[in-house]
Design a protein around this motif. Structure first.
Motif, mmCIF file in Angstrom:
data_model
loop_
_atom_site.group_PDB
_atom_site.id
_atom_site.type_symbol
_atom_site.label_atom_id
_atom_site.label_comp_id
_atom_site.label_asym_id
_atom_site.label_seq_id
_atom_site.Cartn_x
_atom_site.Cartn_y
_atom_site.Cartn_z
ATOM 1 N N HIS A 515 45.871 35.075 47.279
ATOM 2 C CA HIS A 515 46.803 33.858 47.695
ATOM 3 C C HIS A 515 46.623 32.628 46.761
ATOM 4 O O HIS A 515 47.706 31.586 47.012
ATOM 5 N N ARG A 516 45.475 32.387 46.006
ATOM 6 C CA ARG A 516 45.319 31.337 45.222
ATOM 7 C C ARG A 516 45.453 29.974 45.785
ATOM 8 O O ARG A 516 45.673 29.063 45.019
ATOM 9 N N GLY A 517 44.849 30.034 47.028
ATOM 10 C CA GLY A 517 44.661 28.646 47.591
ATOM 11 C C GLY A 517 45.729 28.231 48.617
ATOM 12 O O GLY A 517 45.679 27.022 49.410
ATOM 13 N N THR A 518 46.834 28.955 48.791
ATOM 14 C CA THR A 518 47.925 28.611 49.465
ATOM 15 C C THR A 518 47.631 28.464 51.022
ATOM 16 O O THR A 518 48.247 27.877 51.913
ATOM 17 N N GLU A 519 46.747 29.442 51.667
ATOM 18 C CA GLU A 519 46.229 29.637 52.769
ATOM 19 C C GLU A 519 45.360 28.551 53.230
ATOM 20 O O GLU A 519 45.299 28.360 54.239
ATOM 21 N N THR A 520 44.822 28.190 52.168
ATOM 22 C CA THR A 520 43.714 27.198 52.504
ATOM 23 C C THR A 520 44.012 25.737 52.364
ATOM 24 O O THR A 520 43.567 24.626 53.033
ATOM 25 N N ALA A 521 45.184 25.587 51.666
ATOM 26 C CA ALA A 521 45.570 23.870 51.352
ATOM 27 C C ALA A 521 46.009 23.062 52.703
ATOM 28 O O ALA A 521 45.406 22.112 52.397
ATOM 29 N N PRO A 522 46.481 23.526 53.827
ATOM 30 C CA PRO A 522 46.800 22.503 54.883
ATOM 31 C C PRO A 522 45.477 22.114 55.529
ATOM 32 O O PRO A 522 45.349 21.155 55.772
ATOM 33 N N ARG A 523 44.481 23.109 55.679
ATOM 34 C CA ARG A 523 43.130 22.646 56.183
ATOM 35 C C ARG A 523 42.692 21.860 55.360
ATOM 36 O O ARG A 523 42.035 20.481 55.798
ATOM 37 N N VAL A 524 42.584 21.947 54.172
ATOM 38 C CA VAL A 524 41.850 21.073 53.018
ATOM 39 C C VAL A 524 42.683 19.687 53.118
ATOM 40 O O VAL A 524 41.849 18.629 53.139
ATOM 41 N N ALA A 525 43.917 19.720 53.253
ATOM 42 C CA ALA A 525 44.592 18.233 53.077
ATOM 43 C C ALA A 525 44.402 17.710 54.313
ATOM 44 O O ALA A 525 44.087 16.351 54.489
#
Length: 584
Positions: A515-525
């Motif tokens: 997914h190249r970070g798309t699933e992770t981006a919201p929590r990181v933000a």
């Protein structure tokens, strides 16, 4: 959850200079405007960071400015190896190989053993009789030049022995093999750690700080005008000498200074693929000779990194784009030797980087020298370019030696061969204590070992954060290998200003997951917003911009040519508001 860590840590001063939170960022801007530095360095890649560490540990006052993020260019997109360059022996570049092997040894044993690790490679032999003595002679030379000090010497294998080591090879693809060792490193994390170590010794290191012009007095460069990319504020930074260490942007920066350079830099694009570890059955990396260069299959945790290409690039320097042709080239060459061929569906990540090669008249990029050049291009201005990631420390020292001509008095000799990076001191003892640390914090020992191999003895800072909020021990969504505390620490201590900084460089989620970070981006933000004070709109914009970057990269990788891929990649919005004439 408490999110005041960055403010509590304070500003520069002693070891606290390695903590890059919001207070540090404000204080570093004040220092840039208020002080006159011995050395001002432009470019936050590994060479610029290495020069900053070299200069500050000689007792010089140092400022380093980077328009984007540390390692945002070439230094996060390499083959992630500390290696002597076995193929350079064929080019008779013996001095380069010897120098690189000496540096590799320093990294593995003294400077950053928490980051640099030995890695095994199999060289499959495809021709009976003639190839083994030829390659074997080269590896004897490689070992004797320093390639077998802290790692095993090379070993000859029969075909059966080679296939036991790498069962994933086709039986008819080899008649035997030779195994040897080199070193590997997470390049972006290493560059960050070099810069943080320089800051710990007193250097001012500031990202999102773009050079927009040079300051001159008569014919002499006396500093730079910089712009804070995040706020639009500008200030002057005075320095006795300025070092241009901007890699593929070297010529562009030289034009900005109003002078002519002593050498030209050519950008060569190198593309790498990342695939899951279970797609290739092997206990070792593989090195394959191609008609143009070499191709590596490199163990990378739960993945393999496969690359690289070597082609001229004359388009966007900030975002080199991989094409379908690049990907097909790598797959075609690696599939010639694999028992189970790889397909496009196997690919988790793709990244493209640009090597700053010293340009010849008409040489192919793969034939250009990886040696570096340094020159005093004008009074008060030094430029350095070329070289290999492995020899960054030597390059930094050479740049500072050349800069000495513009400094009053005699400067101390380089001492970075004896300066461990942050996290190195005490690392080996902590590895032995990993089980006890894990028990004390009620986490699996695997997690502690993962953190130790990324942060070394700095792990105590992450443990303190997670102890204050046990939720941070949970993995990031869609990225089980990384913990939430790592994203928070990246923001409070490591200067991450944007979601992309965390997903692409503080971690490698952008290339290690399909997914190249798309699933992770919201929590990181969410984690970053609590530290950086983002509004909901700013947080959402960070996520949207990252998703657009991933989509543009995916689409560019289906294009047939560099020009069409570049056009598609450029459609993604920039999160940093750089001026139109970007300097790295």
């Amino acid at each position: 959850m408490t999110t005041q860590t960055s403010d509590q840590q304070g500003a520069d001063g002693g070891g606290a200079g390695a903590t890059w939170g919001q207070v540090h960022r404000a204080d570093s801007w004040r220092r840039l405007a208020a002080e006159e530095f011995d050395v001002v360095i432009i470019g936050g890649g590994v060479v610029g960071a290495g020069a900053a560490l070299d200069a500050v540990t000689r007792g010089l006052s140092v400022a380093l400015v980077e328009a984007r993020d540390l390692a945002s260019g070439t230094s996060s997109r390499s083959s992630k190896l500390f290696h002597g360059g076995l193929r350079y022996l064929e080019m008779f570049e013996f001095g380069l190989v010897r120098e690189a092997l000496r540096e590799r040894e320093l990294m593995l044993t003294k400077i950053c053993p928490h980051l640099a690790k030995p890695v095994s490679f199999l060289y499959p032999l495809s021709k009976p009789l003639i190839e083994r003595p030829y390659v074997g002679a080269g590896l004897i030379m490689y070992d004797s030049m320093g390639g077998a000090r802290s790692v095993p010497r090379h070993k000859h294998l029969t075909r059966a022995g080679a296939l036991r080591l790498v069962p994933g090879l086709r039986r008819d693809a080899l008649v035997g093999g030779i195994r040897y060792f080199d070193g590997q490193v997470d390049d972006a994390r290493h560059t960050l750690t070099v810069a943080r170590t320089a800051a710990a010794y007193g250097a001012v290191v500031r990202t999102s700080t773009q050079v927009v012009s040079f300051i001159k007095e008569a014919d002499r460069i006396t500093g730079v005008q910089v712009r804070d990319v995040e706020t639009g504020d500008e200030t002057q930074v005075r320095g006795k000498v300025v070092i241009n260490s901007t890699g593929v942007w070297t010529d562009e920066l030289q034009r900005l200074s109003g002078g002519r350079g002593r050498f030209k830099v050519r950008a060569s694009k190198g593309v790498h693929l990342v695939v899951p570890r279970d797609r290739i059955t092997s206990e070792s990396g593989i090195i394959l000779k191609t008609e143009k260069s070499v191709l590596f299959v490199i163990p990378w945790g739960a993945h393999w990194i496969i690359g690289t290409t070597d082609t001229d690039w004359n388009l966007d320097l900030a975002h080199p784009a991989a094409t379908k042709a690049d990907i097909d080239y790598i797959l075609d060459h690696v599939n010639r030797v694999l028992a189970v061929p790889l397909t496009h569906e196997d690919i988790e990540g793709v990244y493209a980087g640009l090597r700053p090669l010293l340009a010849g008249e008409s040489e192919q990029s793969s034939k250009l020298s990886r040696e570096h050049a340094v020159a005093r291009v004008a009074p008060g201005l030094v430029a350095i370019a070329g070289g290999k990631y492995t020899t960054y420390r030597v390059m930094g020292a050479d740049a500072v030696d050349t800069a000495a001509e513009d400094l009053p008095g005699r400067i101390n000799p380089s001492c970075t061969a004896d300066v461990p990076l942050l996290g190195a001191d005490g690392y080996r003892a902590l590895v032995n204590q990993a089980d006890r640390i894990a028990a004390n914090h009620h986490v699996h020992p695997y997690r502690i070992k993962h953190l130790l191999n990324r942060y070394g003895s700095e792990i105590h800072e992450l443990l303190a954060l997670a102890s204050a909020d046990p939720e941070l021990w949970k993995p990031l969504p869609g990225a089980d290998e990384y913990l939430q505390v790592e994203a928070l620490y990246a923001t409070t201590h490591e200067g991450a200003l944007h979601v992309e900084d965390v997903l692409a460089r503080r971690t490698r989620i952008s290339i290690e997951y399909a997914h190249r970070g798309t699933e992770t981006a919201p929590r990181v933000a969410e984690l970053m917003a609590g530290v950086l004070g983002w509004t909901d709109a700013q947080r959402d914009q960070e996520v949207a911009t990252y998703l657009a970057r991933v989509e543009a990269e995916r689409r560019s990788q289906t294009e047939p040519s560099d020009s069409s891929a570049d056009q598609v990649r450029r459609q993604a919005p920039e999160i940093r508001d750089l001026l139109v004439s970007p300097v790295a």
